[in-house]
Design a protein around this motif. Structure first.
Motif, PDB file in Angstrom:
ATOM      1  N   UNK A   1       0.845  -1.196   0.000  1.00  0.00           N
ATOM      2  CA  UNK A   1       0.000   0.000   0.000  1.00  0.00           C
ATOM      3  C   UNK A   1       0.878   1.242   0.000  1.00  0.00           C
ATOM      4  N   UNK A   2       0.496   2.262  -0.762  1.00  0.00           N
ATOM      5  CA  UNK A   2       1.289   3.489  -0.845  1.00  0.00           C
ATOM      6  C   UNK A   2       1.123   4.324   0.423  1.00  0.00           C
ATOM      7  N   UNK A   3       2.050   5.261   0.634  1.00  0.00           N
ATOM      8  CA  UNK A   3       1.964   6.146   1.807  1.00  0.00           C
ATOM      9  C   UNK A   3       0.640   6.903   1.814  1.00  0.00           C
ATOM     10  N   UNK A   4       0.230   7.340   0.619  1.00  0.00           N
ATOM     11  CA  UNK A   4      -1.026   8.093   0.518  1.00  0.00           C
ATOM     12  C   UNK A   4      -2.210   7.214   0.923  1.00  0.00           C
ATOM     13  N   UNK A   5      -2.215   5.931   0.469  1.00  0.00           N
ATOM     14  CA  UNK A   5      -3.295   5.009   0.829  1.00  0.00           C
ATOM     15  C   UNK A   5      -3.324   4.776   2.336  1.00  0.00           C
ATOM     16  N   UNK A   6      -2.145   4.569   2.924  1.00  0.00           N
ATOM     17  CA  UNK A   6      -2.053   4.304   4.366  1.00  0.00           C
ATOM     18  C   UNK A   6      -2.612   5.486   5.171  1.00  0.00           C
ATOM     19  N   UNK A   7      -2.197   6.703   4.804  1.00  0.00           N
ATOM     20  CA  UNK A   7      -2.659   7.904   5.528  1.00  0.00           C
ATOM     21  C   UNK A   7      -4.174   8.081   5.390  1.00  0.00           C
ATOM     22  N   UNK A   8      -4.688   7.836   4.170  1.00  0.00           N
ATOM     23  CA  UNK A   8      -6.143   7.992   3.948  1.00  0.00           C
ATOM     24  C   UNK A   8      -6.933   6.947   4.735  1.00  0.00           C
ATOM     25  N   UNK A   9      -6.434   5.702   4.762  1.00  0.00           N
ATOM     26  CA  UNK A   9      -7.113   4.638   5.514  1.00  0.00           C
ATOM     27  C   UNK A   9      -7.174   4.987   7.004  1.00  0.00           C
ATOM     28  N   UNK A  10      -6.043   5.460   7.542  1.00  0.00           N
ATOM     29  CA  UNK A  10      -6.007   5.843   8.957  1.00  0.00           C
ATOM     30  C   UNK A  10      -6.977   6.985   9.246  1.00  0.00           C
ATOM     31  N   UNK A  11      -6.993   7.957   8.341  1.00  0.00           N
ATOM     32  CA  UNK A  11      -7.879   9.112   8.500  1.00  0.00           C
ATOM     33  C   UNK A  11      -9.349   8.680   8.516  1.00  0.00           C
ATOM     34  N   UNK A  12      -9.665   7.649   7.705  1.00  0.00           N
ATOM     35  CA  UNK A  12     -11.050   7.189   7.604  1.00  0.00           C
ATOM     36  C   UNK A  12     -11.408   6.126   8.648  1.00  0.00           C
ATOM     37  N   UNK A  13     -10.425   5.740   9.488  1.00  0.00           N
ATOM     38  CA  UNK A  13     -10.726   4.848  10.602  1.00  0.00           C
ATOM     39  C   UNK A  13     -10.367   3.399  10.416  1.00  0.00           C
ATOM     40  N   UNK A  14      -9.574   3.074   9.375  1.00  0.00           N
ATOM     41  CA  UNK A  14      -9.169   1.688   9.131  1.00  0.00           C
ATOM     42  C   UNK A  14      -7.704   1.498   9.547  1.00  0.00           C
ATOM     43  N   UNK A  15      -7.438   0.441  10.314  1.00  0.00           N
ATOM     44  CA  UNK A  15      -6.062   0.105  10.714  1.00  0.00           C
ATOM     45  C   UNK A  15      -5.354  -0.517   9.506  1.00  0.00           C
TER      46      UNK A  15
END
Length: 525
Positions: free
Chosen positions: A435-449
């Motif tokens: 997963x890209x850095x952008x995907x990781x940050x967006x997932x965290x922001x939306x509440x997914x570990x």
């Protein structure tokens, strides 16, 4: 010709993908007009001044493509096959045989930039050396592969060459929207032993299947008499000699059966007679898997067991087309006994999940009568979810007790009941990377570990799911985590406002569950 909505969408998606990548895939079930779609794509390319090669491995497919292009667009095609050459013709469309074009002498007559676009019919064949030789020669061309529904294994193989999936139209959706006829599967309680059958080129060896099948032919004929004496039936068998023998057996049993094979001099006449109703059973040794249509076929018998879903889909696809007076396709499924669990059954036509497919197969076998595949899938999914929830209860409980504010992807998948996430396997190169850095940050922001999401494809699929859920007004991951940690079930299926209202009530009650609410039994309005 007016394209159907899904055909128009698929065509637009292909051109959109070509803006991003060079090689893309189009997946349409047999009977959904893939030839018409690529004919229209070809027309657009020619209007843009491009030269197009349509590549196939059989003469019938080339003739079918040229005929469909002429009828739907008015454009003519040159042919590159055997002694026929397209060079020095003024046509901008060439239908070419891969067996001819792969020859070095033939291939070297063409400049490497001669074709701007290559369309591969039955693209599941294109990983072979012969196709790759042609494709590598014209390496600057945009490529479109067209195929019927592949399974995950096929898709992974195709993903080694193609860079994206432009569009996929599923068999269940085609049936639901009225473009293909419903399928009913009937399990025949006749156990055929395949344990001694060896494998060749990734599938069961046809000569071994033939040996294993031979002792059962009369019993199979008797079973067919119970279910399809009044139906128009196509039977697929492993070898020509078995096909001929079985035809003789069926005629003894009162059927009007005929056999056709690659060496039949009267093949066209036999197929026409079958179409016109002179015969009610047509036996063949894998000849009719591609490039032949007879919409009135309403029963298919597969006596050539396979673990290749694309091949199984092609066989069954001979009976899925609509026809006046036809209400469904009857698909006879035999209890092949195999030590391997890779055998294709009717369930594999509609379910990508092996777990769900196995449950469908089990349910159909227990039913003892023809079962509608769509209905069987719904029931099997319910059964599998119940079994999975039971086995994962401890794991989910442990997740809920973690001192973590984010939702574990497994809990999210279970809560929203997303089969496509649970059974996801990456196919294309970019999907397999982390997963890209952008995907990781967006997932965290939306509440997914994000730590347990091990590839970019799964991350993209979850992000797409989250976006669609937001648009549909469904619960967020944080709402799911909070409410499920307090014992509420399947919060992922709730509306956002319903969950918010309940959380507000719990907050107003000092973060305790209000009186009269039992979380495990709570059903949202």
């Amino acid at each position: 010709m007016e394209l159907r909505p899904y055909q128009k969408e698929s065509m637009e998606s292909v051109f959109e993908q070509w803006e991003e990548v060079d090689k893309t895939l189009l997946v349409l079930p047999t009977g959904c007009g893939k030839t018409i779609v690529f004919a229209k794509i070809t027309e657009q390319c020619v209007k843009g001044g491009k030269r197009v090669l349509i590549l196939a491995h059989r003469g019938e497919l080339l003739e079918q493509a040229a005929d469909k292009i002429a009828k739907t667009t008015g454009l003519g095609c040159a042919t590159e096959k055997a002694e026929q050459s397209s060079l020095n013709t003024w046509y901008r469309i060439v239908v070419g045989s891969v067996q001819t074009l792969m020859r070095e002498k033939r291939l070297n007559q063409f400049d490497r930039n001669y074709f701007d676009v290559i369309i591969i019919d039955e693209a599941h064949h294109c990983i072979s050396d012969s196709y790759q030789k042609v494709l590598q020669h014209f390496s600057n061309a945009k490529v479109l592969g067209v195929t019927a529904t592949p399974d995950r294994g096929d898709m992974k193989n195709l993903g080694s060459y193609f860079e994206s999936l432009a569009y996929e139209y599923s068999l269940p959706k085609a049936i639901k929207e009225g473009y293909l006829c419903p399928i009913k599967a009937q399990t025949i309680p006749l156990k055929l032993d395949l344990s001694g059958v060896s494998q060749q080129a990734g599938d069961f060896k046809t000569s071994d299947i033939d040996t294993a099948l031979d002792p059962y032919l009369y019993q199979i004929g008797d079973e067919m008499k119970k279910y399809c004496i009044n139906r128009k039936t196509v039977v697929f068998l492993p070898l020509v000699k078995t096909s001929q023998k079985f035809t003789h057996i069926l005629n003894e049993l009162g059927f009007s059966a005929v056999e056709v094979n690659g060496g039949s001099d009267n093949r066209t006449e036999v197929l026409q007679d079958f179409d016109n109703g002179k015969y009610n059973v047509l036996c063949n040794s894998m000849l009719l898997t591609e490039g032949w249509d007879c919409p009135s076929v309403d029963c298919v018998v597969v006596l050539r067991p396979t673990k290749v879903r694309a091949l199984y889909s092609q066989m069954v696809g001979r009976g899925t087309r609509l026809c006046e007076g036809k209400t469904e396709l009857l698909l006879l499924d035999f209890l092949w006994h195999s030590e391997r669990h890779e055998l294709c059954h009717p369930a594999h036509l509609i379910s990508e999940s092996e777990e769900v497919a196995n449950q469908i197969t089990k349910n159909i076998a227990e039913a003892g009568c023809p079962v509608d595949l769509e209905e069987a899938e719904v029931k099997a999914q319910e059964d599998v979810v119940a079994q999975r929830e039971e086995s994962l209860a401890k794991q989910l409980k442990e997740m809920r007790n973690r001192k973590r504010k984010l939702v574990d992807p497994l809990q999210f998948e279970m809560s929203i009941q997303a089969e496509d996430l649970t059974n996801y396997v990456p196919a294309f190169g970019w999907e397999m990377g982390p997963a890209t850095d952008k995907q990781v940050k967006t997932l965290e922001k939306l509440g997914i570990y994000p730590d347990s999401i091990d590839n970019a494809g799964k991350a993209a699929k979850i992000l797409d799911k989250l976006d669609k859920r937001r648009m549909a007004g469904l619960t967020t991951p944080k709402q799911i985590r909070f409410l499920e940690s307090r014992g509420f079930l399947h919060v992922g299926t709730w509306q956002f406002d319903t969950a918010k209202h309940l959380i507000d009530r719990i907050a107003a009650n000092g973060w305790r569950i209000p009186n009269g609410i039992v979380p495990q039994e709570y059903i949202p309005q």
